[in-house]
Scaffold this active site. Structure first.
Site, short mmCIF file in Angstrom:
data_model
loop_
_atom_site.label_atom_id
_atom_site.label_comp_id
_atom_site.label_asym_id
_atom_site.label_seq_id
_atom_site.Cartn_x
_atom_site.Cartn_y
_atom_site.Cartn_z
N ASP A 50 68.97 -7.88 -32.96
CA ASP A 50 69.22 -7.17 -34.22
C ASP A 50 68.23 -7.54 -35.33
O ASP A 50 68.56 -7.51 -36.51
CB ASP A 50 70.66 -7.43 -34.73
CG ASP A 50 71.70 -6.96 -33.72
OD1 ASP A 50 71.42 -5.98 -33.01
OD2 ASP A 50 72.78 -7.56 -33.67
N LYS A 109 64.10 -4.50 -34.45
CA LYS A 109 63.08 -4.07 -33.46
C LYS A 109 62.92 -2.55 -33.46
O LYS A 109 61.81 -2.03 -33.37
CB LYS A 109 63.46 -4.55 -32.04
CG LYS A 109 63.53 -6.06 -31.91
CD LYS A 109 64.00 -6.48 -30.54
CE LYS A 109 65.43 -6.08 -30.24
NZ LYS A 109 66.46 -6.75 -31.04
N GLY A 168 71.37 -2.01 -29.56
CA GLY A 168 71.60 -0.96 -30.56
C GLY A 168 70.44 -1.02 -31.52
O GLY A 168 70.34 -1.95 -32.32
N HIS A 169 69.51 -0.09 -31.40
CA HIS A 169 68.31 -0.10 -32.23
C HIS A 169 68.42 1.03 -33.25
O HIS A 169 68.41 2.20 -32.89
CB HIS A 169 67.05 0.06 -31.36
CG HIS A 169 66.86 -1.09 -30.40
ND1 HIS A 169 65.82 -1.17 -29.52
CD2 HIS A 169 67.59 -2.22 -30.21
CE1 HIS A 169 65.92 -2.29 -28.83
NE2 HIS A 169 66.99 -2.94 -29.22
P1 GDP Z 1 67.46 -4.09 -33.54
O1 GDP Z 1 68.57 -4.16 -32.57
O2 GDP Z 1 66.56 -5.26 -33.47
O3 GDP Z 1 66.70 -2.79 -33.48
O4 GDP Z 1 68.13 -4.15 -34.99
P2 GDP Z 1 69.45 -3.33 -35.47
O5 GDP Z 1 69.13 -1.91 -35.61
O6 GDP Z 1 70.60 -3.70 -34.60
O7 GDP Z 1 69.73 -4.04 -36.85
C1 GDP Z 1 68.80 -4.01 -37.90
C2 GDP Z 1 69.44 -3.31 -39.11
O8 GDP Z 1 68.65 -3.56 -40.24
C3 GDP Z 1 69.49 -1.81 -38.96
O9 GDP Z 1 70.64 -1.33 -39.62
C4 GDP Z 1 68.23 -1.34 -39.69
O10 GDP Z 1 68.35 -0.03 -40.24
C5 GDP Z 1 68.14 -2.35 -40.80
N1 GDP Z 1 66.80 -2.68 -41.27
C6 GDP Z 1 65.66 -2.85 -40.53
N2 GDP Z 1 64.64 -3.25 -41.33
C7 GDP Z 1 65.16 -3.34 -42.57
C8 GDP Z 1 64.62 -3.76 -43.83
O11 GDP Z 1 63.47 -4.15 -43.96
N3 GDP Z 1 65.48 -3.74 -44.90
C9 GDP Z 1 66.78 -3.35 -44.80
N4 GDP Z 1 67.53 -3.37 -45.90
N5 GDP Z 1 67.30 -2.95 -43.63
C10 GDP Z 1 66.52 -2.97 -42.54
P1 IMO Z 2 69.66 -5.55 -29.69
O1 IMO Z 2 68.69 -4.99 -28.70
C1 IMO Z 2 72.45 -8.76 -30.70
C2 IMO Z 2 74.76 -10.50 -27.41
C3 IMO Z 2 76.25 -10.27 -27.33
C4 IMO Z 2 76.68 -11.57 -26.66
C5 IMO Z 2 75.56 -11.84 -25.69
C6 IMO Z 2 75.83 -11.37 -24.25
O2 IMO Z 2 70.36 -4.54 -30.51
O3 IMO Z 2 69.02 -6.63 -30.50
P2 IMO Z 2 75.90 -8.96 -23.14
O4 IMO Z 2 76.80 -7.77 -23.41
O5 IMO Z 2 74.46 -8.67 -23.28
O6 IMO Z 2 76.21 -9.62 -21.83
O7 IMO Z 2 76.31 -10.02 -24.27
O8 IMO Z 2 74.42 -11.17 -26.19
N1 IMO Z 2 73.93 -9.27 -27.49
C7 IMO Z 2 73.26 -8.88 -28.58
N2 IMO Z 2 73.25 -9.40 -29.82
N3 IMO Z 2 71.67 -7.69 -30.40
C8 IMO Z 2 71.66 -7.19 -29.16
O9 IMO Z 2 70.82 -6.21 -28.77
C9 IMO Z 2 72.52 -7.75 -28.19
N4 IMO Z 2 72.77 -7.49 -26.89
C10 IMO Z 2 73.62 -8.43 -26.47
O10 IMO Z 2 76.80 -10.13 -28.62
O11 IMO Z 2 76.71 -12.61 -27.61
MG MG Z 3 70.65 -4.15 -32.52
#
Ligand code: GDP
Ligand code: IMO
Ligand code: MG
Length: 446
Positions: A21, A24, A48-49
């Site tokens: 999270d 990416k 979840g991207h």
């Molecule tokens: P990922 O799994 O690594 O792709 O990250 P997620 O999407 O799960 O979580 C990142 C969250 O931060 C998302 O809701 C993005 O929209 C948000 N986000 C990403 N970059 C920025 C930033 O520079 N500022 C803010 N405020 N939000 C951001």
């Molecule tokens: P993205 O790609 C954050 C965490 C789960 C749990 C552990 C194992 O959005 O960054 P799993 O279901 O993979 O066997 O769970 O890994 N986890 C994540 N945490 N971002 C993710 O993906 C994750 N995918 C799995 O919360 O602690």
């Molecule tokens: Mg994510």
């Protein structure tokens, strides 16, 4: 922040530095403009991207982020585990949001299939662990990788032939039943009805199947540039993460090679994505966690709730030893720092610089979960900038204290910064123009 030019072969891995999270999705979306193909190499719909574009919010789970840019190809590699039903639903959602998928999606014919029993097995195993539970996403990821390593998995290519699929399924289910009966008191996995139903849905992914390694090689020979999109993060990697509180795949950059069928020397370079602070969702050690009001403030301001499960994310401070460890594991050649804007109102910002355990100070990242849980963290506290950085697009326009904060991270981690994200939108990003990546991209565009 200048370093030498790098030969990337036109390819780049984008990897999470922390526990997932990190943003990416946002960074891959920004970079994808300058690449032709985006390939996922591990994980599944546990990811979840989140990407905001054209006034719409997309949460991509299995489909690579590149799908959101016209004329880009999105590839799901053999290292990914695929739940056909959720893949089909995701494709439908993307198309309903006005983005055509069609032939722009290629799915490996060697990827393993997530079956209904993987999810039920995972839920039962988590329940059985009680307080020691991992806090998984309950998508069946772990058990699917277990079966892959146990050589009893079913693969996407098995869907090409219904008779063979049924035969393999029947053999696997007999074994599953024996284990299930012993473990969970007679749960029955066998049953022609659900197998037929599963097949009816799953066969709809057959038109997307291809030998991904061959596909990527042909495209790279034609001069196409490939971005490898990591899911999760280095500290969730099954080999290098905070085991056993990890996911079951190779999330670190090494996975890009095995998970796509592209040899490591073809891949080029790795960029690590990290938040300007830290979060973790699920159980496991988190040395710099802020279990106080400051942590809650970060969660509120940062909207730190899981994109997939909605669970509140644990929040804390940037952890230098952990980031330095990730820099080595992945051979990071650049950093992308996200969510700088979330720190805007803070008066001061602690940065974890060293751990202390059993009277010894260290900046190494220990293998033992127990040490990581008990270690005392030594912080360096720096003054905040208390001004908005939202949407700033030039490094020199950042408040000087924000610049200092970024320099501190780059210097301590020992990796140059290529990108700084100042908001969730595509355009809210700073390119560090002196960085080799920006120069390489500029060159590639002629
Ligand atoms: P990922 O799994 O690594 O792709 O990250 P997620 O999407 O799960 O979580 C990142 C969250 O931060 C998302 O809701 C993005 O929209 C948000 N986000 C990403 N970059 C920025 C930033 O520079 N500022 C803010 N405020 N939000 C951001
Ligand atoms: P993205 O790609 C954050 C965490 C789960 C749990 C552990 C194992 O959005 O960054 P799993 O279901 O993979 O066997 O769970 O890994 N986890 C994540 N945490 N971002 C993710 O993906 C994750 N995918 C799995 O919360 O602690
Ligand atoms: Mg994510």
């Amino acid at each position: 922040m200048v370093n030498g030019m790098k030969d990337t072969n036109g390819n780049l891995v984008v990897v999470g530095v922390q526990w997932g999270d990190e943003g990416k999705g946002k960074i891959v979306d920004v970079l994808a403009e300058h690449y032709d193909i985006v390939t996922r190499y591990q994980g599944g719909a546990n990811a979840g991207h989140t990407v905001y574009c054209g006034g719409k919010k997309f949460v991509l789970q299995l489909v690579p982020t590149g799908i959101l840019r016209p004329n880009k190809t999105a590839v799901i590699g053999p290292g990914v585990v695929v739940n056909p039903e959720s893949l089909l639903e995701e494709i439908e959602q993307i198309e309903n949001n006005g983005v055509p998928v069609g032939e722009r999606l290629v799915v490996s014919d060697r990827a393993h299939l997530i079956m209904p029993y993987h999810r039920s097995h995972e839920v039962a195993a988590e329940e059985a662990r009680g307080v020691g539970k991992i806090g998984t996403t309950a998508k069946g990821i772990g058990p699917t990788y277990e079966d892959k390593a146990g050589r009893r998995g079913l693969r996407t290519s098995d869907l090409r032939n219904p008779e063979l699929f049924l035969k393999k399924c029947t053999a696997v289910l007999a074994e599953k039943d024996r284990i299930g009966t012993a473990l969970f008191g007679g749960e029955r996995f066998r049953g022609d009805e659900w197998v037929a139903q599963y097949y009816e849905t799953a066969r709809r992914i057959v038109p997307y199947l291809a030998d991904v390694s061959a596909f990527l090689h042909v495209e790279m020979e034609r001069g196409k540039r490939v971005l490898f999109e990591g899911a999760q993060g280095t500290l969730l990697d099954v080999d290098h993460g905070t085991y056993p509180y990890v996911t079951s795949s190779s999330a670190a950059a090494g996975g890009a090679s095995t998970g796509s069928g592209v040899g490591p020397t073809r891949i080029g370079a790795v960029i690590g994505v990290t938040k300007a602070y830290a979060t973790r969702v699920g159980s496991g050690p988190f040395p710099t966690e802020a279990r106080d009001a400051a942590g809650e403030k970060l969660r509120d301001r940062g909207g730190e709730y899981g994109a997939v499960t909605g669970r509140p994310r644990r929040c804390g401070w940037f952890d230098i030893p952990a980031a330095r460890y990730a820099a080595r594991i992945n051979d990071l050649a650049a950093l992308a720092i996200t969510k700088l804007d979330i720190l805007d109102p803070l008066e001061e910002i602690p940065v974890g610089v060293e751990y202390e355990y059993a009277g010894r100070r260290t900046s190494d990242f220990p293998a033992e979960t127990e040490i990581l849980e008990k270690a005392q963290v030594h912080y360096r506290t720096v003054p905040g900038w208390r001004q908005s950085t939202v949407g700033i697009r030039e490094f020199k326009r950042l408040p000087s204290r924000a610049q200092d904060y970024l320099r501190l991270i780059a210097d301590e981690v020992g990796v140059e910064i290529a990108l700084v994200s100042t908001g969730p939108e595509r355009e809210q990003v700073i390119w560090l123009e002196q960085n080799w990546l920006c120069q390489e991209i500029a060159l590639s565009r002629g």
